[in-house]
Design an enzyme around this catalytic site. Structure first.
Site, PDB file in Angstrom:
ATOM      1  N   SER A 157       0.850  -1.064  -0.037  1.00 47.42           N
ATOM      2  CA  SER A 157      -0.059   0.129   0.036  1.00 47.42           C
ATOM      3  C   SER A 157       0.836   1.370   0.061  1.00 47.42           C
ATOM      4  CB  SER A 157      -1.049  -0.144   1.144  1.00 47.42           C
ATOM      5  OG  SER A 157      -2.057   0.928   1.025  1.00 47.42           O
ATOM      6  N   ASP A 252      -9.979  -3.888  -5.073  1.00 43.47           N
ATOM      7  CA  ASP A 252      -9.091  -2.705  -4.485  1.00 43.47           C
ATOM      8  C   ASP A 252      -9.142  -1.614  -5.073  1.00 43.47           C
ATOM      9  OD1 ASP A 252      -7.079  -1.293  -3.223  1.00 43.47           O
ATOM     10  OD2 ASP A 252      -5.629  -2.837  -3.233  1.00 43.47           O
ATOM     11  N   HIS A 282      -8.195  -4.924  -0.571  1.00 45.25           N
ATOM     12  CA  HIS A 282      -6.989  -4.327  -0.123  1.00 45.25           C
ATOM     13  C   HIS A 282      -6.574  -4.494   1.369  1.00 45.25           C
ATOM     14  CE1 HIS A 282      -3.884  -0.826  -0.337  1.00 45.25           C
ATOM     15  NE2 HIS A 282      -4.176  -0.600   0.996  1.00 45.25           N
TER      16      HIS A 282
END
Length: 318
Positions: A157, A252, A282
């Protein structure tokens, strides 16, 4: 494809315990809430786990070392890992199980960087910490029993964003070479407008309101949105990047930009494998240690295989 049944269990739990917005409560309370709900139930065993202190960009910084073979006489390959959390949340503790899993399955050392967080320390503070850590680890490889020619850099991320930006900064400053990059559902284009950002903006683990708050807390109002150190996708040249593996989740918001980033690397001559894990959300690598998540276990095994193959003594390639 619909959300995987195991991922749906997580969404159902999130619906039962709605997450407050960071603008509604003090930041430390918000961070504590995130830490509590993300607490892993499963902690893989690794032979040696220890914290060290290294020089950061603005003072001492913690790095956690996961060593599956502390008695090894030969120098070892390693992954320098940068945790996610929107540049504002999490620590080495939040990604402890993920780092343990990667170290154990790949059979390599993992070094997790505890960089400074926004909004207390906005851009480029966290990035400079990650760059400083990468340089220090490589230059002090001998005392860590590492092979500096077999170092990978990765993160998930926002950590994937910081890893990619660190590679840009390393090239710009003629820093130490990195053999491989591992980007796990990375944020690589903060201003991207695409199908996945629109379709999964609410109700899929990473909502737009929180995402926007985290980015603005990190970048602030005075930063150029076209700065590739904020959005690595915007770099004019990526041909110098090391080979890598980029993974995404089908549900995501960051899926499309990560896929396009992988495709661009490939077009510019970089060996880059890519995979989208169907039905996942995610953060699903972390979710794997909270709830049963078969696809997450598969992804961790895939990451470990790519790391093993890339960091063999005879080759730094895929």
């Amino acid at each position: 494809m619909s959300v995987h049944p195991q991922a749906q269990v997580l969404l159902d739990l999130m619906a039962q315990q709605p997450r407050p917005q960071p603008t509604e409560i003090p930041l430390e309370q918000f961070r504590a809430f995130v830490e509590k709900v993300a607490k892993p139930r499963q902690v893989p065993e690794v032979a040696e786990v220890r914290d060290i202190e290294i020089p950061g960009a603005a003072g001492p910084m913690r790095v956690r070392i996961y060593n599956p073979m502390p008695q090894a006489s030969a120098t070892q390959p390693a992954l320098i890992f940068i945790h996610g959390g929107g540049w504002c949340l999490n620590t080495v503790e939040s990604h402890d199980s993920v780092c343990r899993g990667l170290a154990k399955q790949a059979g390599i050392m993992v070094l997790s960087v505890d960089y400074r967080l926004a909004p207390e320390h906005p851009f480029p503070a966290g990035l400079e910490d990650c760059y400083a850590a990468t340089q220090w680890i490589s230059k002090n490889a001998q005392q860590l029993n590492l092979d500096p020619s077999r170092l990978a850099l990765g993160g998930d991320s926002a950590g994937g964003n910081l890893a990619a930006a660190t590679l840009l900064l390393t090239h710009e400053r003629h820093g130490v070479p990195i053999a491989f990059q591992l980007l796990i559902y990375p944020s690589v284009h903060a201003q991207a407008q695409n199908e996945s950002r629109e379709k999964f903006s609410h109700g899929y683990a990473l909502d737009r309101t929180l995402s926007n708050w985290m980015y603005m807390s990190y970048a602030g109002n005075n930063q150029d949105p076209a700065n590739p150190l904020l959005s690595p996708w915007l770099a004019k040249d990526l041909s110098f990047m090391p080979p890598g593996y980029i993974l995404t989740a089908s549900h995501d918001p960051l899926r499309d930009e990560a896929q396009l980033y992988a495709e661009r690397l490939q077009k510019e001559g970089v060996q880059c494998a890519y995979k989208c894990y169907q039905g996942m959300l995610h953060g699903f690598l972390n979710h794997t240690y909270i709830l049963p998540m078969d696809v997450g276990e598969e992804a961790i095994s895939d990451c470990a295989k790519h790391l093993r193959d890339a960091l063999k003594p005879s080759s730094g390639k895929l």
